[in-house]
Design a protein around this motif. Sequence first.
Motif, PDB file in Angstrom:
ATOM      1  N   GLY A 143       0.806  -1.214   0.000  1.00 17.08           N
ATOM      2  CA  GLY A 143       0.000   0.000   0.000  1.00 17.08           C
ATOM      3  C   GLY A 143       0.836   1.260   0.000  1.00 17.08           C
ATOM      4  N   GLU A 182      -5.347   3.795   7.698  1.00 15.19           N
ATOM      5  CA  GLU A 182      -6.611   3.153   7.328  1.00 15.19           C
ATOM      6  C   GLU A 182      -7.167   2.376   8.512  1.00 15.19           C
ATOM      7  N   HIS A 207       5.444   3.807  -1.544  1.00  7.34           N
ATOM      8  CA  HIS A 207       4.727   2.601  -1.978  1.00  7.34           C
ATOM      9  C   HIS A 207       5.572   1.384  -1.625  1.00  7.34           C
ATOM     10  N   ILE A 242      -2.631   3.717   3.592  1.00 11.95           N
ATOM     11  CA  ILE A 242      -3.717   2.837   3.148  1.00 11.95           C
ATOM     12  C   ILE A 242      -3.141   1.666   2.355  1.00 11.95           C
ATOM     13  N   SER A 243      -3.807   0.522   2.438  1.00  9.62           N
ATOM     14  CA  SER A 243      -3.364  -0.688   1.736  1.00  9.62           C
ATOM     15  C   SER A 243      -4.154  -0.886   0.448  1.00  9.62           C
ATOM     16  N   HIS A 244      -3.593  -1.706  -0.451  1.00  7.88           N
ATOM     17  CA  HIS A 244      -4.340  -2.047  -1.669  1.00  7.88           C
ATOM     18  C   HIS A 244      -4.165  -3.506  -2.109  1.00  7.88           C
ATOM     19  N   THR A 303      -8.112  -0.211  -4.014  1.00 10.23           N
ATOM     20  CA  THR A 303      -8.010   0.611  -2.810  1.00 10.23           C
ATOM     21  C   THR A 303      -9.390   0.820  -2.197  1.00 10.23           C
ATOM     22  N   ILE A 362      -7.700   8.698  -0.694  1.00  7.74           N
ATOM     23  CA  ILE A 362      -7.391   7.526  -1.512  1.00  7.74           C
ATOM     24  C   ILE A 362      -6.122   7.863  -2.288  1.00  7.74           C
ATOM     25  N   SER A 373     -14.672   0.601  -3.444  1.00  2.00           N
ATOM     26  CA  SER A 373     -13.301   0.411  -3.900  1.00  2.00           C
ATOM     27  C   SER A 373     -13.063   1.190  -5.190  1.00  2.00           C
ATOM     28  N   HIS A 387      -5.945   1.113  -7.751  1.00  2.00           N
ATOM     29  CA  HIS A 387      -4.791   1.377  -6.886  1.00  2.00           C
ATOM     30  C   HIS A 387      -3.671   2.074  -7.648  1.00  2.00           C
TER      31      HIS A 387
END
Length: 450
Positions: A102, A171, A220, A304-306, A323, A345, A370, A373
């Motif tokens: 993320g 997140e 990232h 935030i993660s993806h 995402t 986001i 969602s 990403h």
Amino acid sequence: MSWKQRLEKVSEGHYVLAKTKSMKVDADLFLSDKLLWGEGPEQPGLEDSVFDQVVNAASFPGVTRVAVTPDCHLGYGVPIGTVVETDGILLPTAAGYDIGCGMVQLQTTLTAEDVADATKRRRWIEEVTKRIAVGVGASRVQKQRRVTDRTFSDVVRHGAKALGRGSSVTERDYIPVEDDRVDIPERAFGKREQLGSLGGGNHFTEMQVDQDGRVWVMLHTGSRGFGWNIAKHFFVEGAAQLGLKSRSEDHVWLDAESPLGRDYWNLHNMAANFAVANRLIIGEAVCAALEDVFGGTASVYYEISHNLIQKEAGKFVARKGATRAFPGGHAALKGTPWEKTGHPILIPGSMETGSAILFAEPGAQKSIYSVNHGSGRRMSRGEARRVLKQDATDKRMAEAGILLNTRQTPLDESGPCYKNLDDVLETVEMAGLARVAYRLKPVACIKGAD
């Protein structure tokens, strides 16, 4: 008839693939006509081979919804850019190998004028790479925060909380590990030294300037070899349990209540917590380097993660290259600083074309809350090295004033390897999923030099 011709266009930016073959549910595809069909050889449409992977995503036991985001492209098992909601079933293939991968966005007090001096930007790159390790196999180097083995145990169970960081900038602080007695696979445990390292491939640390001249830094990275080895362990064990042939991770699924499913969930959550802590540790080092070189201050804006499975509204929601996008008013944001606006986001594009920060619209419920990403790969790494010219690529980067830590621009991460980010963002807005708040132009980028 092409599978694309079977799609029903619901609205601009939104198509539906009705149940076919083994699909248990329809699939929602959020694509513009341009992204679906393409516009000539320079802008090809969606690969035909994605069809089988969309069908696979909608064919797992327990699947209740499937959404495909505008940056989608061929992956393994399911396309990169896929969201799968399930009831009682865990899908390792829909979380991927880099569990918890993320982004972190750092906001600074600097302006474009403050970072205009290329010599100082070069010094910033050097200071960052003194503090963090980069590259595929890199382990931690000098860090602002030393993580001992004892601390590591707390990190994989409590993520950001173990570092004293919390909910206003993440997140989530951590995903609970429901049974911390589960054994960490030996190969994964052996990668614990990678905590606080960036990695290679498409992972990066990048200084950016927004449309109003404010300076940001975007990071990232994910769970590194720790998460990769956890994922690999369960692809192998899951395939054996289902009686699948070797290298059949595309079709692995786990009953969440089975012993193997419970072990995967707990270790998946450990990898996710590792990834959050990894990003925040790197963020601290990058902030310190920026303050040392430029004199301004920097802090975490959002994390935030993806690549992750999360429990949402009683279901498992797996996002692979997608995402989470909760708009203002969403119940999960109650009591957070993002309750009214929705959370940020973070969308990386490419090192040439820049990135973006978005905020979700109520329409995001159509896509299982969602969005994409990134901008989406359109050229494989091998093809990039075959067809792109090093001199021309380096010249474009130099003319754009973008500095790199590598001697040459990595061809497989250059602008032509990715879809047009503006086309992808336009589709997100067209479909009513989110709106673009900041468009970010790169001025210095740090990547693994593998």
